[in-house]
Design a protein around this motif. Structure first.
Motif, PDB file in Angstrom:
ATOM      1  N   ALA A  35      -8.854  18.415 -41.355  1.00 15.12           N
ATOM      2  CA  ALA A  35      -9.015  18.410 -39.900  1.00 15.12           C
ATOM      3  C   ALA A  35     -10.410  18.915 -39.560  1.00 15.12           C
ATOM      4  CB  ALA A  35      -7.956  19.274 -39.227  1.00 15.12           C
ATOM      5  N   HIS A  36     -10.950  18.385 -38.453  1.00 13.19           N
ATOM      6  CA  HIS A  36     -12.321  18.718 -38.053  1.00 13.19           C
ATOM      7  C   HIS A  36     -12.353  19.088 -36.580  1.00 13.19           C
ATOM      8  CE1 HIS A  36     -14.209  17.223 -41.792  1.00 13.19           C
ATOM      9  NE2 HIS A  36     -13.197  16.363 -41.781  1.00 13.19           N
ATOM     10  N   ARG A  37     -13.213  20.038 -36.269  1.00  9.62           N
ATOM     11  CA  ARG A  37     -13.373  20.436 -34.863  1.00  9.62           C
ATOM     12  C   ARG A  37     -14.177  19.383 -34.087  1.00  9.62           C
ATOM     13  NH1 ARG A  37     -13.465  25.475 -32.313  1.00  9.62           N
ATOM     14  NH2 ARG A  37     -13.405  26.543 -34.328  1.00  9.62           N
ATOM     15  N   GLY A  58      -6.727   8.526 -38.045  1.00 10.85           N
ATOM     16  CA  GLY A  58      -7.217   9.756 -37.438  1.00 10.85           C
ATOM     17  C   GLY A  58      -6.493  10.014 -36.132  1.00 10.85           C
ATOM     18  N   PHE A  59      -6.088  11.281 -35.889  1.00 10.72           N
ATOM     19  CA  PHE A  59      -5.326  11.635 -34.694  1.00 10.72           C
ATOM     20  C   PHE A  59      -5.913  12.892 -34.061  1.00 10.72           C
ATOM     21  CE2 PHE A  59      -2.368   9.675 -37.703  1.00 10.72           C
ATOM     22  CZ  PHE A  59      -1.859   8.635 -36.944  1.00 10.72           C
ATOM     23  N   GLN A  60      -5.814  12.931 -32.745  1.00 10.04           N
ATOM     24  CA  GLN A  60      -6.211  14.149 -32.035  1.00 10.04           C
ATOM     25  C   GLN A  60      -5.041  15.126 -32.062  1.00 10.04           C
ATOM     26  OE1 GLN A  60      -7.628  13.553 -28.077  1.00 10.04           O
ATOM     27  NE2 GLN A  60      -8.336  15.650 -27.844  1.00 10.04           N
ATOM     28  N   LEU A  61      -5.341  16.418 -32.357  1.00 10.75           N
ATOM     29  CA  LEU A  61      -4.326  17.458 -32.395  1.00 10.75           C
ATOM     30  C   LEU A  61      -4.262  18.181 -31.057  1.00 10.75           C
ATOM     31  CD1 LEU A  61      -5.090  18.972 -35.913  1.00 10.75           C
ATOM     32  CD2 LEU A  61      -3.230  17.413 -35.306  1.00 10.75           C
ATOM     33  N   PRO A  62      -3.143  18.866 -30.766  1.00  6.32           N
ATOM     34  CA  PRO A  62      -3.057  19.637 -29.506  1.00  6.32           C
ATOM     35  C   PRO A  62      -4.144  20.674 -29.362  1.00  6.32           C
ATOM     36  CG  PRO A  62      -0.889  19.426 -30.532  1.00  6.32           C
ATOM     37  CD  PRO A  62      -1.889  18.898 -31.520  1.00  6.32           C
ATOM     38  N   TRP A  65      -8.623  19.598 -32.159  1.00  2.00           N
ATOM     39  CA  TRP A  65      -9.211  19.244 -33.434  1.00  2.00           C
ATOM     40  C   TRP A  65      -8.793  17.814 -33.748  1.00  2.00           C
ATOM     41  CZ3 TRP A  65     -10.874  22.762 -37.814  1.00  2.00           C
ATOM     42  CH2 TRP A  65     -11.409  23.955 -37.315  1.00  2.00           C
ATOM     43  N   TYR A  66      -9.332  17.275 -34.850  1.00  4.23           N
ATOM     44  CA  TYR A  66      -9.051  15.901 -35.224  1.00  4.23           C
ATOM     45  C   TYR A  66      -8.570  15.875 -36.677  1.00  4.23           C
ATOM     46  CZ  TYR A  66     -11.714  15.148 -30.989  1.00  4.23           C
ATOM     47  OH  TYR A  66     -12.144  15.190 -29.680  1.00  4.23           O
ATOM     48  N   ALA A  67      -7.355  15.349 -36.866  1.00  4.42           N
ATOM     49  CA  ALA A  67      -6.739  15.322 -38.183  1.00  4.42           C
ATOM     50  C   ALA A  67      -6.914  13.945 -38.820  1.00  4.42           C
ATOM     51  CB  ALA A  67      -5.258  15.662 -38.083  1.00  4.42           C
ATOM     52  N   LEU A  68      -7.139  13.930 -40.130  1.00  6.93           N
ATOM     53  CA  LEU A  68      -7.182  12.703 -40.915  1.00  6.93           C
ATOM     54  C   LEU A  68      -5.952  12.685 -41.803  1.00  6.93           C
ATOM     55  CD1 LEU A  68     -10.940  12.681 -41.994  1.00  6.93           C
ATOM     56  CD2 LEU A  68      -9.907  11.820 -39.897  1.00  6.93           C
ATOM     57  N   ALA A  69      -5.202  11.583 -41.747  1.00  3.63           N
ATOM     58  CA  ALA A  69      -3.931  11.519 -42.466  1.00  3.63           C
ATOM     59  C   ALA A  69      -3.789  10.176 -43.167  1.00  3.63           C
ATOM     60  CB  ALA A  69      -2.769  11.742 -41.516  1.00  3.63           C
ATOM     61  N   LEU A  70      -3.112  10.212 -44.284  1.00  2.00           N
ATOM     62  CA  LEU A  70      -2.832   9.026 -45.071  1.00  2.00           C
ATOM     63  C   LEU A  70      -1.378   8.624 -44.825  1.00  2.00           C
ATOM     64  CD1 LEU A  70      -4.109   7.217 -47.299  1.00  2.00           C
ATOM     65  CD2 LEU A  70      -3.096   8.795 -48.967  1.00  2.00           C
ATOM     66  N   GLY A  71      -1.147   7.336 -44.537  1.00  2.00           N
ATOM     67  CA  GLY A  71       0.223   6.907 -44.306  1.00  2.00           C
ATOM     68  C   GLY A  71       0.297   5.866 -43.207  1.00  2.00           C
ATOM     69  N   PRO A  72       1.479   5.676 -42.606  1.00  2.00           N
ATOM     70  CA  PRO A  72       2.690   6.489 -42.767  1.00  2.00           C
ATOM     71  C   PRO A  72       3.522   6.066 -43.973  1.00  2.00           C
ATOM     72  CG  PRO A  72       3.061   4.815 -41.114  1.00  2.00           C
ATOM     73  CD  PRO A  72       1.630   4.657 -41.536  1.00  2.00           C
ATOM     74  N   PHE A  73       4.409   7.003 -44.403  1.00  2.00           N
ATOM     75  CA  PHE A  73       5.329   6.758 -45.496  1.00  2.00           C
ATOM     76  C   PHE A  73       6.750   6.797 -44.960  1.00  2.00           C
ATOM     77  CE2 PHE A  73       1.496   8.747 -47.079  1.00  2.00           C
ATOM     78  CZ  PHE A  73       1.155   7.939 -48.170  1.00  2.00           C
ATOM     79  N   GLU A 102       4.530  15.228 -36.027  1.00  2.00           N
ATOM     80  CA  GLU A 102       4.988  15.550 -34.675  1.00  2.00           C
ATOM     81  C   GLU A 102       3.860  16.038 -33.780  1.00  2.00           C
ATOM     82  OE1 GLU A 102       8.151  18.320 -35.016  1.00  2.00           O
ATOM     83  OE2 GLU A 102       9.655  16.823 -35.576  1.00  2.00           O
ATOM     84  N   ASN A 103       2.844  16.641 -34.365  1.00  2.00           N
ATOM     85  CA  ASN A 103       1.746  17.170 -33.557  1.00  2.00           C
ATOM     86  C   ASN A 103       0.577  16.193 -33.447  1.00  2.00           C
ATOM     87  OD1 ASN A 103       1.259  17.556 -36.342  1.00  2.00           O
ATOM     88  ND2 ASN A 103      -0.356  19.032 -35.903  1.00  2.00           N
ATOM     89  N   TYR A 104       0.748  14.965 -33.928  1.00  2.00           N
ATOM     90  CA  TYR A 104      -0.323  13.978 -33.841  1.00  2.00           C
ATOM     91  C   TYR A 104      -0.329  13.346 -32.461  1.00  2.00           C
ATOM     92  CZ  TYR A 104      -0.758  14.257 -38.947  1.00  2.00           C
ATOM     93  OH  TYR A 104      -0.962  14.696 -40.226  1.00  2.00           O
ATOM     94  N   GLY A 105      -1.485  13.398 -31.816  1.00  2.00           N
ATOM     95  CA  GLY A 105      -1.639  12.806 -30.492  1.00  2.00           C
ATOM     96  C   GLY A 105      -2.255  11.422 -30.577  1.00  2.00           C
ATOM     97  N   ALA A 106      -3.236  11.165 -29.714  1.00  2.00           N
ATOM     98  CA  ALA A 106      -3.859   9.837 -29.649  1.00  2.00           C
ATOM     99  C   ALA A 106      -4.560   9.504 -30.959  1.00  2.00           C
ATOM    100  CB  ALA A 106      -4.860   9.796 -28.499  1.00  2.00           C
TER     101      ALA A 106
END
Length: 583
Positions: A35-37, A58-62, A65-73, A102-106
Motif C-alpha cells: 500500500a502507498h500513501r 489497485g484500490f483506494q483504502l478508507p 492510501w492506495y492498495a495493490l492486490a492480486l486477484g480476485p480468487f 472488504e475495505n477496498y474502495g474505488a
C-alpha cells in the motif's frame, strides 16, 4: 508425478475471470501486495506488477492510501497457494497477506476494465494468438498435522511471534503483555481463536491459520487507517484511526481531529504549558465538556489524570499528564456503535503516545479561573443550572457563599474548575461553607472587619453579576445604610446598592478593604416588593460566629491597615470566586 507450474500458468489456473475490472465478487479473496500513501507511487508500482506477474488491481483504502492486490480468487485455498508460490519465488513482498477486500474502495487500476499491457515495439509484426493453455487446477494442500504445525512454528522469529500475539490481542483473545513467548496465556488465546473459527482447538496455529489471523488483523488495521502522526506544533506523536478522523485545526490548547465521513469518532490532542494546579484545574474543567459524559470512571494522580464518560449517545476517554512544565494528552470520542473498534484503537493510542518539543501557544485562559470560553475554544460545554458568587476565607480555598446558591445541587464547583462539598449551612443567615475536594492556594482570602461598621460609609461589592459569562468579577458601589433587618433582626446589614442575582454571595468591602459582610440580597416578602437598591448582607460578626461554631478559622484585618482603592480592585478579583450549581 510431481507437477511444476510457471507463475503465469499458476495464476491462469487459480484466478477467476473477474480480475480486470468488473465489480468485486462478494466472497472474493485477494493477495494484498503493498500500500502507498501517494497515488503516483501506487500507480507506478501497479504498472510494474502488471508487466511482471499480471492480474493486479489497485484500490483506494478508507485511510486514503492506495492498495495493490492480486486477484480476485474464488477461495482462500487459491489465494494462499498463489501467495505461497510467489513469495517462494521472491516475486512479491514477504509481508503480502490474504484479504477479503472488504475495505477496498474505488478501483484506480486497471482503468475502464482493461488490462495494462507493455507497449509493442514499433514496426513489429503482430504477435500470433496464443494457444489456449489448459492446466489442471492444483489440489488443495491438506492442513498441517499438530506435529507439522509445531515444527513450522519453531521457524518463526521473535518479531513474527510478537505479531501473532498482537493480532490475538487485537481480537480480544490475548490479554497479557507482548513478549513473543508462547506460554500458557498465548496457547489459551490461540485455542480460543481456533474454536471460534471452527478449527480443532489445539493451541498451536498451523501455517494457514497464522496467515488467516494476520490477514484479518491487517484488514482491520487498513479499515481503521491506523497511522502514527507527529504533530510538530503540539509536540505529540500518537497512532490515530485516520480512516475515521482527520486533522482540522490548532486552537489552543487543542489539536482538533473531527469525524471523517460521519464516522462518529473524533480526537483531541491536548498541549499547553502549565503546572500541577493547571493540571488539576483542567481535570475539573474537562468534565464540563459535552464530549465527556458525566457517567464514567475518573482518576486523578499527582501528575496525570484519566477521565472516562459514557451515556446512551456518546463515549469518551481522556488522558493528560504534567511533565517539565507541560501538560499533554489526548481525548478519544466515539458513538456506542463503535465500541468494539475503539476497544482496539484505544490501547494502540495509549501505547504509541509520546511527547517531544514545545506546546501549542498558551491561550488567554487559565484552568484555575473562569475562562471556559478561552480555554475550551471550539468545543461545546455544559452550562450550570445557575451561578452565584462566593469568596475565599482561608489559605486552603475554603469558600463562603449563600445557602441558596448550593441548595438542591447535585454538584457544586468553584470557578467551574474545582469540585467542592458543602461543609456547613445556616439557613437563617443564608450562609454556606464550601470545602474544595482538592486544597487550593488562593492569591488572597477575606480579612473580616472587627467592631461596628460606621453607617453611611461607602461600600464595594464584588461579584459575578453576569454569572459565568465573564472571567473576572464586577465591582458594584453603594452605601451602608443601617445595621439590622427590616424587623430588627441581628447580624444583618442594610445596603443601598443595586445588584444582580449573580452578585449574591459576594463579599461586601468597607473603605479600608475589610470585609463587612456577605451579600444575601432581598428577603422574600409576601405581597411586597422592595426598591431594587435595598439589599442586605450577613454581617462580619455573624459570619465569624457561624464559622467558629463549625470549626472554620477566619481572620480579621489588623487595626490601622488601609487598602488603597486600586489595591482593593485587585484583591477583590483574587478572592471572589464563581460558585456554580450543576444538576
Amino acid at each position: 508425478m510431481t507437477r511444476h507450474f510457471s507463475t503465469a500458468a499458476f495464476l491462469v489456473a487459480t484466478v477467476s475471470g473477474l480480475a480486470f475490472g468488473p465489480a468485486l465478487a462478494q466472497d472474493a479473496r485477494w493477495v494484498q501486495l503493498e500500500a502507498h500513501r501517494e497515488f503516483d507511487d501506487a500507480l507506478e508500482r501497479a504498472q510494474e506488477y502488471q508487466q511482471s506477474i499480471g492480474n493486479v488491481s489497485g484500490f483506494q483504502l478508507p485511510s486514503d492510501w492506495y492498495a495493490l492486490a492480486l486477484g480476485p480468487f474464488e477461495t482462500d485455498t487459491d489465494a494462499f497457494a498463489v501467495r505461497r508460490q510467489l513469495r517462494a519465488e521472491r516475486t512479491i513482498p514477504a509481508d503480502a497477506f490474504v484479504s477479503n477486500g472488504e475495505n477496498y474502495g474505488a478501483r484506480f487500476f486497471p482503468t475502464a476494465g482493461t488490462a495494462v499491457a507493455p507497449q509493442a515495439l514499433p514496426d513489429a509484426d503482430p504477435a500470433p494468438e496464443p494457444e489456449p493453455l489448459v492446466v489442471a487446477e492444483p489440489e488443495p494442500e491438506p492442513e498441517e498435522t499438530l506435529g507439522e504445525a509445531r515444527a513450522s512454528e519453531r521457524l518463526l522469529d521473535r518479531d513474527q511471534r510478537a505479531d501473532l500475539q498482537i493480532a490475538l490481542q487485537w481480537f480480544g483473545y490475548y490479554t497479557q503483555r507482548i513478549d513473543a513467548a508462547f506460554g500458557g496465556g498465548t496457547r489459551r488465546s490461540m485455542a480460543g481463536w481456533q474454536a471460534d473459527k471452527g478449527y480443532d482447538d489445539t493451541g498451536v496455529l498451523t501455517t494457514r491459520q497464522r496467515a488467516e489471523l494476520l490477514a484479518e488483523y491487517q484488514g482491520e488495521l487498513a479499515a481503521l487507517g491506523m497511522q502514527t502522526i507527529r504533530d510538530e506544533d503540539a509536540g505529540i506523536e500518537i497512532a490515530l484511526p485516520l480512516a475515521m478522523v482527520e486533522f482540522d485545526r490548532h486552537e489552543a490548547p487543542f489539536s482538533h481531529f473531527p469525524s471523517k465521513d460521519d464516522s462518529g469518532v473524533q480526537v483531541l490532542l491536548l498541549s499547553q504549558p502549565g503546572n500541577q494546579a493547571t493540571l488539576f484545574g483542567l481535570y475539573e474543567i474537562m468534565q464540563t465538556l459535552e464530549i465527556v459524559p458525566l457517567e464514567g470512571a475518573r482518576e486523578r494522580r499527582s501528575n496525570s489524570f484519566t477521565l472516562t464518560g459514557q451515556n446512551d449517545e456518546l463515549r469518551s476517554h481522556t488522558f493528560a499528564q504534567f511533565r517539565n512544565g507541560q501538560i499533554k494528552g489526548y481525548t478519544l470520542v466515539w458513538t456506542p456503535d463503535r465500541d468494539d473498534q475503539m476497544a482496539r484503537v484505544l490501547p494502540m493510542m495509549e501505547d504509541s503516545f509520546s511527547t517531544f518539543g514545545g506546546t501549542l501557544p498558551e491561550s488567554t485562559g487559565q484552568a484555575s479561573q473562569v475562562a471556559r470560553s478561552a480555554l475550551l475554544a471550539g468545543l461545546s460545554v455544559r452550562r450550570p443550572e445557575y451561578s452565584r458568587s462566593g469568596f475565599y476565607i482561608d489559605a486552603t480555598g475554603t469558600t463562603l457563599t449563600t445557602a441558596q446558591a448550593v441548595a438542591q445541587c447535585d454538584r457544586v464547583t468553584i470557578d467551574e474548575a474545582y469540585t467542592a462539598r458543602v461543609r456547613a449551612v445556616d439557613e437563617a443567615l443564608n450562609l454556606a461553607v464550601l470545602e474544595p475536594e482538592t486544597p487550593l492556594v488562593p492569591l488572597a482570602f477575606a480579612q473580616f472587619a472587627e467592631g461596628d461598621a460606621p453607617l453611611g460609609q461607602e461600600i464595594t461589592i464584588s461579584g459575578f453579576s453576569f454569572e459565568d459569562m465573564l472571567t473576572r468579577p464586577v465591582l458594584t458601589f453603594g452605601r451602608l445604610d443601617a445595621t439590622g433587618g427590616l424587623n430588627g433582626e441581628d447580624g444583618v446589614l442594610r445596603l443601598n446598592a443595586t445588584v444582580e442575582q449573580g452578585d449574591l454571595g459576594g463579599p461586601v468591602f468597607g473603605a479600608n478593604g475589610a470585609v463587612l459582610g456577605l451579600l444575601s440580597g432581598q428577603p422574600e416578602l409576601a405581597n411586597r416588593q422592595l426598591p431594587p437598591e435595598v439589599n442586605f448582607a450577613a454581617s462580619a460578626q455573624a459570619i465569624r460566629e457561624f464559622l467558629g461554631a463549625n470549626g472554620v478559622s477566619s481572620g480579621t484585618l489588623r487595626a490601622g491597615v488601609t487598602v488603597p482603592p486600586e489595591h482593593l480592585t485587585r484583591i477583590a478579583g483574587d478572592l471572589t470566586v464563581l460558585v456554580s450549581c450543576w444538576n
